[in-house]
Design an enzyme around this catalytic site. Structure first.
Site, PDB file in Angstrom:
ATOM      1  N   ARG A  45     -13.541  -8.951   0.793  1.00 55.53           N
ATOM      2  CA  ARG A  45     -12.101  -8.746   0.542  1.00 55.53           C
ATOM      3  C   ARG A  45     -11.346 -10.052   0.787  1.00 55.53           C
ATOM      4  O   ARG A  45     -10.440 -10.428   0.049  1.00 55.53           O
ATOM      5  CB  ARG A  45     -11.545  -7.651   1.478  1.00 55.53           C
ATOM      6  CG  ARG A  45     -12.082  -6.248   1.218  1.00 55.53           C
ATOM      7  CD  ARG A  45     -11.531  -5.647  -0.068  1.00 55.53           C
ATOM      8  NE  ARG A  45     -10.082  -5.543  -0.067  1.00 55.53           N
ATOM      9  CZ  ARG A  45      -9.392  -4.516   0.436  1.00 55.53           C
ATOM     10  NH1 ARG A  45     -10.020  -3.479   0.931  1.00 55.53           N
ATOM     11  NH2 ARG A  45      -8.072  -4.504   0.394  1.00 55.53           N
ATOM     12  N   HIS A  73      -7.216   0.887  -6.653  1.00 53.88           N
ATOM     13  CA  HIS A  73      -7.392  -0.025  -5.514  1.00 53.88           C
ATOM     14  C   HIS A  73      -8.014  -1.323  -6.060  1.00 53.88           C
ATOM     15  O   HIS A  73      -9.184  -1.622  -5.811  1.00 53.88           O
ATOM     16  CB  HIS A  73      -8.293   0.647  -4.476  1.00 53.88           C
ATOM     17  CG  HIS A  73      -8.255   0.012  -3.110  1.00 53.88           C
ATOM     18  ND1 HIS A  73      -7.448  -1.072  -2.794  1.00 53.88           N
ATOM     19  CD2 HIS A  73      -8.923   0.330  -1.966  1.00 53.88           C
ATOM     20  CE1 HIS A  73      -7.640  -1.384  -1.522  1.00 53.88           C
ATOM     21  NE2 HIS A  73      -8.526  -0.563  -0.996  1.00 53.88           N
ATOM     22  N   CYS A 104     -16.306   1.486   0.276  1.00 54.35           N
ATOM     23  CA  CYS A 104     -15.150   0.614   0.544  1.00 54.35           C
ATOM     24  C   CYS A 104     -14.764   0.621   2.015  1.00 54.35           C
ATOM     25  O   CYS A 104     -14.073  -0.298   2.467  1.00 54.35           O
ATOM     26  CB  CYS A 104     -13.976   1.045  -0.322  1.00 54.35           C
ATOM     27  SG  CYS A 104     -13.490   2.747  -0.010  1.00 54.35           S
ATOM     28  N   ASP A 139     -17.346   7.040  -1.498  1.00 53.78           N
ATOM     29  CA  ASP A 139     -16.103   6.884  -0.730  1.00 53.78           C
ATOM     30  C   ASP A 139     -15.806   8.236  -0.074  1.00 53.78           C
ATOM     31  O   ASP A 139     -16.441   9.254  -0.385  1.00 53.78           O
ATOM     32  CB  ASP A 139     -14.970   6.451  -1.688  1.00 53.78           C
ATOM     33  CG  ASP A 139     -13.648   6.159  -0.968  1.00 53.78           C
ATOM     34  OD1 ASP A 139     -13.669   5.966   0.278  1.00 53.78           O
ATOM     35  OD2 ASP A 139     -12.599   6.137  -1.633  1.00 53.78           O
ATOM     36  N   GLN A 143      -9.892  -3.972  -3.868  1.00 51.80           N
ATOM     37  CA  GLN A 143     -11.215  -3.492  -3.471  1.00 51.80           C
ATOM     38  C   GLN A 143     -12.220  -3.755  -4.584  1.00 51.80           C
ATOM     39  O   GLN A 143     -13.333  -4.243  -4.332  1.00 51.80           O
ATOM     40  CB  GLN A 143     -11.134  -1.984  -3.169  1.00 51.80           C
ATOM     41  CG  GLN A 143     -12.436  -1.384  -2.715  1.00 51.80           C
ATOM     42  CD  GLN A 143     -12.872  -1.935  -1.366  1.00 51.80           C
ATOM     43  OE1 GLN A 143     -12.113  -1.911  -0.409  1.00 51.80           O
ATOM     44  NE2 GLN A 143     -14.094  -2.446  -1.279  1.00 51.80           N
ATOM     45  N   ARG A 189       0.886  -1.174   0.000  1.00 47.54           N
ATOM     46  CA  ARG A 189       0.000   0.000   0.000  1.00 47.54           C
ATOM     47  C   ARG A 189       0.914   1.212   0.000  1.00 47.54           C
ATOM     48  O   ARG A 189       1.666   1.430   0.952  1.00 47.54           O
ATOM     49  CB  ARG A 189      -0.900  -0.016   1.236  1.00 47.54           C
ATOM     50  CG  ARG A 189      -1.586   1.321   1.467  1.00 47.54           C
ATOM     51  CD  ARG A 189      -2.717   1.248   2.440  1.00 47.54           C
ATOM     52  NE  ARG A 189      -3.858   0.562   1.837  1.00 47.54           N
ATOM     53  CZ  ARG A 189      -5.075   0.515   2.370  1.00 47.54           C
ATOM     54  NH1 ARG A 189      -5.313   1.118   3.519  1.00 47.54           N
ATOM     55  NH2 ARG A 189      -6.047  -0.115   1.756  1.00 47.54           N
TER      56      ARG A 189
HETATM   57  N1   CP Z   1     -11.204  -0.473   2.063  1.00 48.49           N
HETATM   58  C1   CP Z   1      -9.957  -0.551   2.526  1.00 48.49           C
HETATM   59  O1   CP Z   1      -8.985  -0.761   1.782  1.00 48.49           O
HETATM   60  O2   CP Z   1      -9.838  -0.395   3.879  1.00 48.49           O
HETATM   61  P1   CP Z   1      -8.496  -0.213   4.713  1.00 48.49           P
HETATM   62  O3   CP Z   1      -7.942   1.140   4.356  1.00 48.49           O
HETATM   63  O4   CP Z   1      -8.912  -0.294   6.135  1.00 48.49           O
HETATM   64  O5   CP Z   1      -7.545  -1.311   4.333  1.00 48.49           O
HETATM   65  N1  NVA Z   2      -9.947   6.616  -1.317  1.00 46.93           N
HETATM   66  C1  NVA Z   2      -9.569   6.146  -0.008  1.00 46.93           C
HETATM   67  C2  NVA Z   2      -9.777   4.665   0.098  1.00 46.93           C
HETATM   68  C3  NVA Z   2      -9.461   4.061   1.422  1.00 46.93           C
HETATM   69  C4  NVA Z   2      -9.613   2.573   1.446  1.00 46.93           C
HETATM   70  C5  NVA Z   2      -8.122   6.508   0.250  1.00 46.93           C
HETATM   71  O1  NVA Z   2      -7.288   6.390  -0.646  1.00 46.93           O
HETATM   72  O2  NVA Z   2      -7.816   6.939   1.384  1.00 46.93           O
END
Ligand code: CP
Ligand code: NVA
Length: 307
Positions: free
Chosen positions: A292, A129, A264, A224, A132, A102
């Site tokens: 997930r 993502h 999400c 989101d 997701q 990430r």
């Molecule tokens: N939706 C998602 O990726 O959640 P987290 O940021 O908690 O991993």
């Molecule tokens: N768009 C959000 C998604 C989190 C899972 C972010 O990038 O923070």
């Protein structure tokens, strides 16, 4: 399949195959457990940002199938700061069987993949993502079957989650509409790529400003956060622009009567999504979060070549 970096890298058939495998692994898990197909395999999980779902679902996916996962916190490796990304990739490749990362810059997960000799998975970047989107597609197919021509509508910021949802929608033959404020459009290159896929699969695309116009006939309403991780210094500016894009009971009532509402998570309750809708009869947000686990088991299984 060598890596899992972006939905656009994979064919419609490959994505549907992953979803079918996820369904099978989910059934198997609830019927008494998955066989230990990941025995002897360790997944390194690099996090430059916080996480609940991604961290725990990947860890549990590995454990359920007899493997192990290693959490590497934001301060630990200093990706590209303490150490060059190319070196991190080559070092980890000698210790573990796969890497999930990430990151802030999408380029960083691509760079990891370029240098790694083990599979690399994008666990969220500033661009997309994809894990997701796989869980989202699984959730949509659980509700509506493999129907083409569903109307998937994203309301809010044209962010990483929106991009992956658009990508998977056009791959699976769903129509995709986004309503977002001016200045918060999805990247032009992602839109252009989606147009090309849609021309082949018969999906319709629409890019609107008005959320009310967008949700007419919607089978899926997705939203989101208005402020993604890394954009915290824009919070005040964004919170001034986005309130007309709140997903609330009024907006949901303007969609198809069987619409599902997706997010999400993490949600900022009563900002982009009201409590009433999040906890109401149309919401599938927890099913989506739980999926997930199953979607990622399928991705890992294909990357390891064990299912
Ligand atoms: N939706 C998602 O990726 O959640 P987290 O940021 O908690 O991993
Ligand atoms: N768009 C959000 C998604 C989190 C899972 C972010 O990038 O923070």
């Amino acid at each position: 399949m060598r890596h899992f970096l972006d939905i656009s890298d994979h064919s419609s058939e490959e994505l549907q195959d992953l979803l079918d495998l996820a369904v099978r692994l989910k059934q198997e898990y609830f019927a008494g457990g998955n066989p230990p197909l990941f025995k002897g395999k360790v997944l390194a999980m690099i996090f430059q940002k916080p996480s609940l779902r991604t961290r725990v679902s990947f860890d549990m996916a590995m454990r359920h199938m007899g493997g192990d996962a290693l959490y590497l916190s934001p301060n630990e490796i200093g990706l590209g700061k303490r150490e060059a990304i190319s070196d991190v990739a080559r070092v980890l490749s000698g210790y573990v069987q796969a890497i999930m990362a990430r990151v802030f810059a999408h380029e960083h997960v691509l760079e990891l993949a370029r240098w790694s000799s083990v599979p690399v998975i994008n666990g969220l970047s500033d661009y997309s993502h994809p894990c997701q989107a796989m869980a989202d597609a699984l959730t949509i197919q659980e509700r509506f079957g493999k129907t083409k021509g569903l109307n998937v509508v994203f309301v809010g910021d044209g962010n990483n989650v929106a991009v992956s949802l658009m990508q998977i929608s056009v791959k699976l033959g769903w129509n995709f509409t986004i309503a977002n404020p001016e200045g918060y459009d999805m990247p032009a290159a992602a839109i252009e790529q989606a147009r090309q896929v849609a021309a082949q699969t018969g999906s319709k695309l629409a890019f609107l400003r008005d959320p009310h116009e967008a949700v007419r006939g919607a089978h899926v309403i997705y939203t989101d956060t208005w402020v993604s991780m890394g954009q915290e210094d824009e919070t005040a500016k964004r919170e001034a622009v986005f309130p007309p894009y709140q997903v609330n009971a009024q907006l949901v009532s303007e969609a198809d009567k069987d619409v599902i509402v997706m997010h999400c998570l993490p949600a900022h309750r009563n900002q982009e999504l009201t409590d009433e809708v999040a906890d109401g009869p149309h919401s599938v947000i927890f099913q989506q979060a739980h999926n997930r686990l199953h979607a990622q088991k399928a991705i890992l299984a294909r990357l390891f070549g064990v299912a």
